[in-house]
Scaffold this motif. Structure first.
Motif, PDB file in Angstrom:
ATOM      1  N   PHE A 331      31.975  38.423  39.057  1.00 31.38           N
ATOM      2  CA  PHE A 331      32.097  39.841  39.627  1.00 31.38           C
ATOM      3  C   PHE A 331      30.835  40.055  40.224  1.00 31.38           C
ATOM      4  N   ASN A 334      31.300  38.757  44.009  1.00 30.20           N
ATOM      5  CA  ASN A 334      32.620  39.132  44.611  1.00 30.20           C
ATOM      6  C   ASN A 334      32.542  40.772  44.772  1.00 30.20           C
ATOM      7  N   LEU A 338      35.535  43.617  45.855  1.00 31.67           N
ATOM      8  CA  LEU A 338      35.973  44.480  44.923  1.00 31.67           C
ATOM      9  C   LEU A 338      36.055  46.009  45.545  1.00 31.67           C
ATOM     10  N   LEU A 353      40.453  46.814  41.509  1.00 27.50           N
ATOM     11  CA  LEU A 353      40.957  45.474  41.083  1.00 27.50           C
ATOM     12  C   LEU A 353      42.266  45.489  40.799  1.00 27.50           C
ATOM     13  N   LEU A 361      39.171  37.255  43.832  1.00 29.08           N
ATOM     14  CA  LEU A 361      39.217  38.615  43.392  1.00 29.08           C
ATOM     15  C   LEU A 361      39.790  39.409  44.663  1.00 29.08           C
TER      16      LEU A 361
END
Length: 735
Positions: A331, A334, A338, A353, A361
């Motif tokens: 996370f 990325n 997102l 998400l 993602l």
């Protein structure tokens, strides 16, 4: 305090064992190192009774599909032990958990073969050692690309028309030093490279070894790296290389310890600890639905409406936080994607998400909105168990702000003056109808948790964020969670009308713990909702019962939690894997988290020790489980009562312990630590960073008995998992 755990013998009581050959993925023996894995089993078809399959997996190998859609995980091939005779009986297979290796004694119609295999804990290499009798001297190891695997084997676990399998161009190249490289180039994009080398061992004429590595892609650099992995492993002194593999696992297991009087559940728990570290590592990919053991499945990707979140749930209380770093890193790396997942008009301040995607993602948000906020709850748990302030400041706070802000864009004020959410999907309820309802419990609970947590983070970091007034206003005006006579509803105007496998309509209780159940009316609502949910039967699945167990544990119903966990055992495969059309790894891992919830809870302001121990568990022990606030907690229960609790502070946070210990509660500490009773079994300790203290009942225990040792095992339930052996549950005689 003294720790007397003989780790090799303790773990050996829970080794996975087979006395007949496994013939499917469901009962296969699995090994892995978070990137490469193998599921090992045989075949009953008469044309393939001489084959022991190593169905290989590599977590970072995906393939692009024509016409769009996320790039799914794809099969990478198999390694076959092709025996001279038929694989027959007797047979003995054991997965040695302590050393993380498979050992098998195979009898064939012409001889015997001893097999030893492991995926090295620190190198991207699978190793197989063979020792053959004279009759099996012609046994050989052969690698096959997935497209080359015989249809008898390829379809043994069923064919699934929903699964994308790319066409692949396969080439092999033999090198002068005996190394072979197999390259698969997928039709649209992507591929993988497998390199292997076999050599005679110095220790005996009938002993040989094979090393194999898999790389994602087929470029010259990938091929070079994969070849280097094999050559480096093959030139290491064998025993030194084996010991390096083992040492990682020997450091891993003792990070915490759990022992309970239900030997089958204790074994299940430790197999999950093995599975967890076989499925992910700090520098690996996100734990997806299958880990390194891909098989026939429609779920060859990453699902975020429960699967990933629950897969990671046991890393926190078990203190195995380094395994959670793979989620944190994904996370962190990325964030821009997102942001792109929400509609363009919201990208300035929001992120989101979708439900399913690949590791990049890329998952646009539709009408299932709360998935990113739920991931933020995992990240919050990671922070609270580690007290990792840089992660809180640099990742969680900005990510949670964006996740909550997307909700805030969607809120609408109703005629009642309350803020409401438009129709959304509550995960798994009415999925085939694409049923969307306003004010889903799932989203209201996540939004409320998100606003509360943002305000708390501001307090922790000393921030005056401009979003604070909006978060406070939202908490004041947000419509209450919908409730009817049966308990929590799915959403506004939508009662729970039929069986529902997901606990999405109970998120406020678990995992968010927005309500404690301490007040009688709150507890009654939770219990009523829980029992109505299960009474509908319907589409109940493995994770239904893990969620139910954790909810029951949250309100102290240990006997009920145990019933749910025992039900889960009937839904698992013999090797503790779990399937719904294909592998979904989260259900067994969430079962381990439910056991944690029975032993130690730390949400809210208190560390609850033995909050939901079943009445039949008279003896229980845990050591170095992790609590929020970065506390390390150990405790024992003897003759049905808590004997003592040790707590060590790693971060100097405020410490409150809730216990059922009776009588004169005393404290033993290395410094002048003060113990304050707050009533209701709650005690406050003032512990500086690095300090520890032991709470004990003067009526029950003395200092010399502060000892960590395993609960005695029921011998007939040792080694229960692996091959199918339900007769062990009912007292039938076994050797």
């Amino acid at each position: 305090m003294k720790t007397t755990v003989d780790w090799p013998s303790f773990m050996a009581r829970h080794d996975m064992t087979w006395s007949v050959k496994p013939v499917s993925w469901d009962e296969g023996a699995f090994i892995g190192n978070g990137v490469i894995g193998a599921m090992i089993y045989s075949e009953e078809h008469r044309d393939k009774r001489n084959v022991l399959r190593f169905v290989l997996g590599c977590t970072d190998v995906t393939a692009h599909k024509p016409g769009g859609g996320f790039p799914p995980r794809v099969p990478v091939g198999e390694l076959h032990l092709e025996l001279a005779g038929w694989y027959y009986q007797p047979s003995s297979i054991r997965v040695d958990l302590w050393n993380a290796e498979l050992r098998a004694d195979i009898t064939t119609t012409v001889g015997t073969v001893k097999v030893r295999a492991f995926v090295h804990s620190q190198d991207r290499v699978l190793a197989v050692e063979l020792e053959t009798s004279e009759g099996e001297k012609d046994a050989r190891m052969e690698w096959y690309a997935h497209s080359e695997v015989d249809p008898v084997l390829k379809n043994a676990d069923g064919s699934n028309l929903n699964q994308f399998i790319p066409k692949a161009e396969v080439t092999r190249q033999a090198k002068e030093d005996g190394l072979t490289v197999g390259v698969q180039r997928f039709e649209y994009d992507g591929g993988c490279t497998t390199a292997w080398m076999e050599a005679q061992a110095d220790e005996g004429a009938n002993l040989r070894r094979l090393w194999l590595s898999i790389g994602n892609g087929f470029s010259d650099q990938v091929q070079q790296n994969t070849e280097t992995n094999v050559r480096k492993a093959a030139t290491q002194p064998w025993m030194a290389w084996v010991e390096a593999h083992r040492s990682w696992w020997h450091d891993y297991y003792p990070q915490s310890f759990v022992s309970i009087p239900d030997t089958m559940l204790e074994g299940f728990y430790w197999v999950q600890m093995y599975k967890l570290a076989s499925a992910t590592r700090s520098d690996g990919m996100i734990m997806d639905n299958q880990g390194p053991w891909l098989t026939t499945t429609p779920w060859a990707g990453v699902w975020f409406n429960m699967n990933v979140q629950m897969s990671y749930s046991p890393v926190y209380t078990s203190g195995r936080l380094e395994l959670g770093e793979s989620l944190v890193r994904a996370f962190r790396d990325n964030m821009e994607q997102l942001i792109r997942n929400v509609p363009e008009q919201y990208r300035e301040d929001s992120a989101g998400l979708g439900r399913s995607m690949s590791y990049d993602l890329v998952g646009p948000v539709g009408t299932e909105v709360g998935n990113l906020t739920w991931v933020c709850h995992n990240l919050w748990r990671h922070y609270r168990h580690a007290m990792d302030t840089p992660m809180l400041k640099e990742l969680l706070f900005p990510l949670l702000k964006r996740s909550v802000q997307y909700y805030l864009h969607l809120l609408e004020e109703g005629d009642d003056g309350k803020l409401h959410l438009p129709p959304m999907i509550s995960p798994e309820y009415g999925s085939f109808l694409q049923l969307a309802v306003p004010d889903t419990h799932y989203d209201l609970a996540l939004l409320r948790w998100g606003c509360q947590t943002l305000l708390r983070i501001c307090s922790i970091l000393g921030l005056e964020d401009p979003g604070r007034p909006r978060w406070e206003e939202t908490l004041e005006q947000l419509t209450p969670l919908p409730v009817d006579e049966t308990g929590f509803m799915v959403g506004g105007g939508q009662p729970l009308e039929f069986g529902h496998r997901h606990f999405s309509h109970l998120m406020a209780v678990f995992p968010l713990h927005l309500m404690s159940g301490d007040a009688p009316e709150e507890r009654e609502l939770i219990v009523r909702s829980l029992r109505h949910w299960l009474s509908r039967e319907g589409d109940l699945r493995g994770f239904t019962f893990t969620g139910a167990a954790s909810i029951a544990a949250a309100v102290g119903e240990g006997d009920e939690a145990l019933k749910y966990l025992k039900t889960l055992m009937h839904l698992l495969k013999p090797n503790t894997m779990y399937k719904e059309a294909g592998p979904v790894i989260e259900s067994p891992l969430a079962g381990a988290e439910a056991i944690h919830d029975m032993l130690l809870q730390s949400w809210g302001e208190e560390i609850r020790v033995f909050p939901a121990v079943p009445s039949e568990w008279k003896e229980v022990v845990f050591h170095d489980l992790r609590a929020e606030g970065a506390f390390v907690v150990s405790a024992t229960r003897s003759e049905g009562a808590t004997a003592w609790i040790r707590v060590k502070s790693l971060a100097g946070q405020p410490c409150r312990i809730k216990t059922d210990m009776l009588g004169d509660i005393r404290v033993s500490a290395s410094s002048a630590v003060q113990l304050h009773s707050l009533g209701g079994g709650v005690y406050e300790l003032e512990l500086a960073q690095g300090e520890e203290a032991v709470l004990y009942s003067a009526n029950h225990t003395a200092a010399h008995s502060w000892e960590i040792q395993p609960v005695p095992a029921e011998s007939h339930l040792c080694g229960y998992f692996g091959g199918r052996k339900p007769w062990r549950l009912y007292g039938l005689p076994i050797q």
